[in-house]
Design a protein around this motif. Structure first.
Motif, PDB file in Angstrom:
ATOM      1  N   GLY A  54      -0.598   4.999  -7.944  1.00 11.01           N
ATOM      2  CA  GLY A  54       0.709   5.535  -7.585  1.00 11.01           C
ATOM      3  C   GLY A  54       1.706   4.446  -7.262  1.00 11.01           C
ATOM      4  O   GLY A  54       1.561   3.295  -7.674  1.00 11.01           O
ATOM      5  N   ASN A  55       2.717   4.816  -6.531  1.00  8.20           N
ATOM      6  CA  ASN A  55       3.781   3.893  -6.150  1.00  8.20           C
ATOM      7  C   ASN A  55       3.241   2.894  -5.117  1.00  8.20           C
ATOM      8  O   ASN A  55       2.749   3.303  -4.061  1.00  8.20           O
ATOM      9  CB  ASN A  55       4.946   4.683  -5.564  1.00  8.20           C
ATOM     10  N   PRO A  56       3.314   1.592  -5.401  1.00  9.60           N
ATOM     11  CA  PRO A  56       2.765   0.602  -4.472  1.00  9.60           C
ATOM     12  C   PRO A  56       3.523   0.471  -3.167  1.00  9.60           C
ATOM     13  O   PRO A  56       3.091  -0.235  -2.261  1.00  9.60           O
ATOM     14  CB  PRO A  56       2.840  -0.705  -5.264  1.00  9.60           C
ATOM     15  N   LEU A  57       4.651   1.173  -3.051  1.00  5.10           N
ATOM     16  CA  LEU A  57       5.419   1.166  -1.811  1.00  5.10           C
ATOM     17  C   LEU A  57       5.225   2.439  -0.991  1.00  5.10           C
ATOM     18  O   LEU A  57       5.777   2.583   0.086  1.00  5.10           O
ATOM     19  CB  LEU A  57       6.911   0.998  -2.124  1.00  5.10           C
ATOM     20  N   GLU A  58       4.418   3.374  -1.513  1.00  8.19           N
ATOM     21  CA  GLU A  58       4.322   4.686  -0.894  1.00  8.19           C
ATOM     22  C   GLU A  58       3.013   4.865  -0.123  1.00  8.19           C
ATOM     23  O   GLU A  58       1.922   4.631  -0.656  1.00  8.19           O
ATOM     24  CB  GLU A  58       4.426   5.784  -1.958  1.00  8.19           C
ATOM     25  N   ALA A  59       3.133   5.307   1.126  1.00  6.56           N
ATOM     26  CA  ALA A  59       1.959   5.595   1.956  1.00  6.56           C
ATOM     27  C   ALA A  59       1.452   6.991   1.614  1.00  6.56           C
ATOM     28  O   ALA A  59       1.734   7.972   2.305  1.00  6.56           O
ATOM     29  CB  ALA A  59       2.312   5.493   3.432  1.00  6.56           C
ATOM     30  N   ASP A  60       0.675   7.087   0.505  1.00  6.39           N
ATOM     31  CA  ASP A  60       0.260   8.383  -0.021  1.00  6.39           C
ATOM     32  C   ASP A  60      -1.220   8.688   0.184  1.00  6.39           C
ATOM     33  O   ASP A  60      -1.690   9.765  -0.176  1.00  6.39           O
ATOM     34  CB  ASP A  60       0.593   8.475  -1.511  1.00  6.39           C
ATOM     35  N   GLY A  61      -1.977   7.738   0.741  1.00 11.84           N
ATOM     36  CA  GLY A  61      -3.393   7.976   0.982  1.00 11.84           C
ATOM     37  C   GLY A  61      -4.272   7.948  -0.250  1.00 11.84           C
ATOM     38  O   GLY A  61      -5.454   8.303  -0.173  1.00 11.84           O
ATOM     39  N   ASN A  62      -3.729   7.496  -1.388  1.00 13.79           N
ATOM     40  CA  ASN A  62      -4.487   7.516  -2.644  1.00 13.79           C
ATOM     41  C   ASN A  62      -5.352   6.279  -2.870  1.00 13.79           C
ATOM     42  O   ASN A  62      -6.265   6.301  -3.691  1.00 13.79           O
ATOM     43  CB  ASN A  62      -3.531   7.635  -3.837  1.00 13.79           C
ATOM     44  N   GLY A  63      -5.063   5.183  -2.192  1.00 12.95           N
ATOM     45  CA  GLY A  63      -5.694   3.915  -2.506  1.00 12.95           C
ATOM     46  C   GLY A  63      -7.146   3.813  -2.045  1.00 12.95           C
ATOM     47  O   GLY A  63      -7.552   4.453  -1.071  1.00 12.95           O
ATOM     48  N   TYR A  64      -7.909   2.977  -2.752  1.00 10.13           N
ATOM     49  CA  TYR A  64      -9.311   2.765  -2.387  1.00 10.13           C
ATOM     50  C   TYR A  64      -9.804   1.430  -2.950  1.00 10.13           C
ATOM     51  O   TYR A  64      -9.124   0.780  -3.754  1.00 10.13           O
ATOM     52  CB  TYR A  64     -10.188   3.915  -2.888  1.00 10.13           C
ATOM     53  N   LEU A  65     -11.002   1.045  -2.544  1.00  9.51           N
ATOM     54  CA  LEU A  65     -11.636  -0.183  -3.021  1.00  9.51           C
ATOM     55  C   LEU A  65     -12.857   0.161  -3.863  1.00  9.51           C
ATOM     56  O   LEU A  65     -13.571   1.134  -3.577  1.00  9.51           O
ATOM     57  CB  LEU A  65     -12.075  -1.060  -1.845  1.00  9.51           C
ATOM     58  N   SER A  66     -13.087  -0.662  -4.893  1.00  9.16           N
ATOM     59  CA  SER A  66     -14.275  -0.533  -5.740  1.00  9.16           C
ATOM     60  C   SER A  66     -15.099  -1.808  -5.651  1.00  9.16           C
ATOM     61  O   SER A  66     -14.597  -2.862  -5.236  1.00  9.16           O
ATOM     62  CB  SER A  66     -13.875  -0.305  -7.205  1.00  9.16           C
TER      63      SER A  66
END
Length: 285
Positions: A54-66
């Protein structure tokens, strides 16, 4: 830089003629989602990858680590979640520090569990992270011409200087930090009025010094040092550069736009390809 701007400039960079790639590609790992950083975890012999989604400036809760194996196989697709737009990473004291917009996420390396979040006051767009020999952690704030230092769980402004010119990549190298600058006068498509270059920040004095011969040549993203060589990516062209003190940057590989925060195991360079959802491993010349 980031995927949401890629479509704006693909037509521009596609017309640029660059030297043929020299660094050999060993493998590619696919199935990732906007991979921004690839960090080699030497103690556990694995590669940790941050996924923005998603948008790298948005606090959307989508991010994760692999987690990937050294040969590019997926070990754990969703290793650590509960992040927004994770980017650069560094390891210190058995913990993984992850830049996440205006916060630093702290992850236990053994379990992958998110153990704490460090709010960085006045941060705008935290990007890449590194740790020095003493364990102190440093993170760039690309849109504030600043670098923060974290000692334990306490963040402080380390240096703010216009000479940093949108600092993106950062790498601790002995008594200095090597910084990859995106450039000055960032436009709506993230091109710049003046391209960036490579700088050094003295850990003792905090003096910012442009590296000779490596100024105003590209909008730089990730950076690492290995021996007498510094490697840096230019996100908007997909170019990987190598620089040695006293010389000029030379192209060692040319990938597609979206090459972001690189990592290394001392023998290979791991390049996240955000627009392709892949990480490429290249030989280290």
């Amino acid at each position: 830089m980031k995927t949401f701007i890629t479509s704006t400039f693909l037509a521009i960079v596609g017309a640029v003629s660059l030297p043929a790639a020299q660094a050999g590609e060993i493998w590619r790992a696919s199935g990732l989602e906007q991979p921004e950083s690839a960090l080699f975890d030497a103690a556990n012999n694995r590669i940790i990858v941050s996924n923005i989604i998603g948008n790298p400036l948005e606090a959307d809760g989508n991010g994760y680590l692999s987690v990937l194996s050294p040969d590019g196989k997926t070990i754990t697709r969703h290793w650590t979640g509960r992040m927004d737009a994770p980017k650069g990473m560094a390891i210190s004291g058995g913990k993984l520090y992850v830049a996440d917009i205006t916060k630093i996420r702290v992850v236990d390396l053994a379990s992958g569990k998110l153990v704490s979040t460090i709010d960085v006051p006045n941060a705008v767009f935290l990007n890449d992270v590194t740790a020095d020999a003493s364990g102190k952690v440093y993170v760039t704030d690309m849109l504030a011409d600043a670098i923060y230092r974290i000692d334990g769980d306490k963040p402080e402004l380390f240096v703010r200087d216009a000479t940093l010119a949108s600092p993106n990549g950062i790498f601790a190298d002995g008594g200095r930090l090597i910084v990859a600058s995106w450039g000055k006068g960032i436009k709506s498509d993230f091109s710049t009025a003046e391209p960036g270059g490579l700088l050094a920040v003295d850990l003792a004095t905090k003096a910012v010094t442009p590296l000779p011969g490596a100024q105003k040549f590209a909008d730089l993203d990730g950076v690492i040092a290995n021996g007498d060589s510094i490697y840096a990516t230019a996100y908007m062209t997909g170019t990987l550069y190598r620089y040695k003190d006293g010389g000029t940057p030379e192209v060692v590989a040319h990938l597609k736009p979206g090459s972001a925060d690189i990592g290394t195991d001392g023998e290979r360079i791991f390049v996240p390809l955000m627009s392709e959802g892949e990480v490429a491993a290249l030989t280290l010349d």
